[in-house]
Motif scaffolding. Structure first.
Motif, mmCIF file in Angstrom:
data_model
loop_
_atom_site.group_PDB
_atom_site.id
_atom_site.type_symbol
_atom_site.label_atom_id
_atom_site.label_comp_id
_atom_site.label_asym_id
_atom_site.label_seq_id
_atom_site.Cartn_x
_atom_site.Cartn_y
_atom_site.Cartn_z
ATOM 1 N N GLY A 151 -64.785 13.781 13.339
ATOM 2 C CA GLY A 151 -65.034 13.503 14.914
ATOM 3 C C GLY A 151 -65.778 15.494 15.172
ATOM 4 N N THR A 152 -65.283 15.710 16.298
ATOM 5 C CA THR A 152 -65.571 16.955 17.255
ATOM 6 C C THR A 152 -64.660 18.146 16.277
ATOM 7 O OG1 THR A 152 -66.261 15.923 19.355
ATOM 8 C CG2 THR A 152 -66.198 17.994 19.348
ATOM 9 N N ARG A 153 -62.992 17.908 16.790
ATOM 10 C CA ARG A 153 -62.702 18.812 16.016
ATOM 11 C C ARG A 153 -62.222 19.245 14.709
ATOM 12 N NH1 ARG A 153 -56.659 17.089 15.367
ATOM 13 N NH2 ARG A 153 -56.805 16.472 17.325
ATOM 14 N N ALA A 155 -66.232 19.209 12.959
ATOM 15 C CA ALA A 155 -67.259 20.118 13.158
ATOM 16 C C ALA A 155 -66.714 21.405 13.449
ATOM 17 C CB ALA A 155 -68.052 19.211 14.102
ATOM 18 N N VAL A 156 -65.979 21.377 15.011
ATOM 19 C CA VAL A 156 -65.466 22.674 15.044
ATOM 20 C C VAL A 156 -65.109 23.679 14.018
ATOM 21 C CG1 VAL A 156 -63.913 24.539 17.307
ATOM 22 C CG2 VAL A 156 -65.813 22.032 17.890
ATOM 23 N N ILE A 157 -64.219 23.220 13.507
ATOM 24 C CA ILE A 157 -63.012 24.174 12.560
ATOM 25 C C ILE A 157 -63.869 24.977 11.427
ATOM 26 C CG2 ILE A 157 -62.104 23.856 10.921
ATOM 27 C CD1 ILE A 157 -59.802 21.882 12.808
ATOM 28 N N GLY A 158 -64.751 23.110 11.244
ATOM 29 C CA GLY A 158 -66.233 23.896 10.003
ATOM 30 C C GLY A 158 -67.055 24.876 10.538
ATOM 31 N N LEU A 159 -66.998 24.469 11.873
ATOM 32 C CA LEU A 159 -68.076 26.394 12.543
ATOM 33 C C LEU A 159 -68.115 27.621 12.266
ATOM 34 C CD1 LEU A 159 -70.462 24.209 15.214
ATOM 35 C CD2 LEU A 159 -71.231 25.146 13.143
#
Length: 180
Positions: A151-153, A155-159
């Motif tokens: 999910g979005t969470r 994706a943000v952690i990966g970025l």
């Protein structure tokens, strides 16, 4: 005396006719026609096979209050062989129901029974992991369990991790270039 002798002769003729006349077709040989249902204990909504023996002919129909429609019977000579047909059991019914077979141009009532009980048969609604080969019908997406990816969470952690790695690589390369 003439009238009396005519009455005696008429009564005698009636007795002879009653004695020599063939017996009435007792419900069209009811005891000769037999029907069986397979499976013996059918579930509501299940398809059943009806087998009938004792009909002289090659076609007929078997009906019951438990069936959605009459089973169309076909086969070779029903006196020696079995006539067969399929039908479906109504949903929402249970109990024992009589079967009526129509063959030889006559109805034969109560020549068998169908027992309805239990739940509807379970069928897979999606391919099974054990090698179904895609033989089961697929369910709609709304009925399938929710299986989602990141999910979005995530994706943000990966970025953020990618940015930290990029900064670390940039700092390292800057340190190597500087003479000390």
């Amino acid at each position: 005396m003439g009238i009396c002798s005519l009455a005696v002769r008429g009564a005698g003729a009636a007795v002879l006719i009653a004695v020599w006349a063939p017996p009435p077709a007792s419900a069209h040989d009811q005891d000769q026609v037999k029907a069986q249902v397979s499976p013996e204990n059918a579930a509501p909504g299940a398809q059943v096979e009806v087998r009938v023996k004792g009909c002289s002919g090659t076609t007929g129909a078997a009906g019951s209050g438990a069936f959605t429609r009459d089973a169309e019977l076909t086969g070779r000579d029903g006196k020696q062989n079995t006539l067969t047909g399929t039908t479906r059991v109504k949903r929402g019914v249970s109990g024992t129901y009589e079967i009526t077979v129509t063959c030889d141009g006559h109805p034969h009532q109560g020549v068998g029974t169908v027992q309805v009980g239990g739940a509807a048969p379970q069928t897979p609604t999606a391919p099974v992991h054990a090698g179904g080969g895609g033989t089961a019908p697929l369910t709609s997406a709304a009925a399938a369990p929710e299986e989602t990816g990141p999910g979005t969470r995530h994706a943000v952690i990966g970025l953020v991790l990618a940015a930290v790695a990029a900064v670390a690589v940039a700092l390292r390369s800057v340190r190597r270039r500087r003479p000390e």
